[in-house]
Design an enzyme around this catalytic site. Structure first.
Site, short mmCIF file in Angstrom:
data_model
loop_
_atom_site.label_atom_id
_atom_site.label_comp_id
_atom_site.label_asym_id
_atom_site.label_seq_id
_atom_site.Cartn_x
_atom_site.Cartn_y
_atom_site.Cartn_z
CG ASP A 10 -2.09 1.01 1.05
OD1 ASP A 10 -2.40 1.39 -0.10
OD2 ASP A 10 -2.68 1.41 2.06
N GLY A 11 0.34 2.31 -0.54
CA GLY A 11 1.01 3.60 -0.52
C GLY A 11 0.08 4.63 0.10
CD GLU A 48 -1.08 2.45 -3.57
OE1 GLU A 48 -0.68 1.28 -3.35
OE2 GLU A 48 -2.05 2.96 -2.98
CG ASP A 70 -5.16 0.10 -1.58
OD1 ASP A 70 -4.14 0.45 -2.20
OD2 ASP A 70 -5.46 0.57 -0.48
CG HIS A 125 -8.90 2.96 3.46
ND1 HIS A 125 -7.89 3.07 4.39
CD2 HIS A 125 -8.45 3.58 2.34
CE1 HIS A 125 -6.89 3.75 3.86
NE2 HIS A 125 -7.21 4.06 2.62
CG ASP A 135 -3.71 2.84 5.27
OD1 ASP A 135 -3.43 3.58 4.31
OD2 ASP A 135 -4.32 3.23 6.28
#
Length: 146
Positions: A10-11, A48, A70, A125, A135
């Site tokens: 994740d970024g 990302e 994501d 999320h 995250d």
């Protein structure tokens, strides 16, 4: 026989552009490794991509990888072949429209030749445990630059 490794990435970015961070979890059997980092001035898409590059770069030998993220940007660019089209067109998306993050795509493409990577997209999320962990790693890394 290649090892099968699960990778989650994740970024995060506070502002876009702004301070950013990335997080990754690598899992092989019962072994896990967390990676994270960040930059003072960046974009969410760069973070990302950086997470994916860092995670794949951490593998010591060619592996079969299931990479969960994501980021539609990363998943679609690879799975739908966009990045290979940009590369063939001299890193142009359309006439007069250069591709973005070319430096990072140039780092990722050789890694995709080394490893057999299956990209899996998850909605961010939404309670995916590893995505939520990534995250938190990314947000914490970004906070170091705020």
């Amino acid at each position: 026989m290649e090892k099968h490794v699960e990778i989650f990435t994740d970024g995060a970015c506070s502002g876009n552009p702004g301070p950013g961070g990335w997080g990754a979890i690598l899992r092989y059997g019962t072994h896990e490794k967390e990676l994270s980092g960040g930059e003072a001035q960046t974009t969410n898409n760069r973070m990302e991509l950086t997470a994916v590059i860092a995670a794949l770069s951490a593998l010591k030998s060619p592996c079969q990888v299931t990479l969960t993220t994501d980021s539609r940007y990363v998943v679609d660019a690879v799975s739908k072949g966009w990045v290979y089209g940009w590369q063939k067109k001299g890193w142009m998306r359309a006439p007069g429209e250069p591709a973005k993050n070319v430096d990072l795509w140039k780092q990722l493409l050789p890694l995709l030749k080394t490893h057999r990577v299956e990209f899996c997209w998850v909605r961010g999320h939404q309670g995916h445990p590893e995505n939520e962990r990534c995250d938190r790693l990314a947000v914490a890394a970004a906070a170091q630059f705020s």
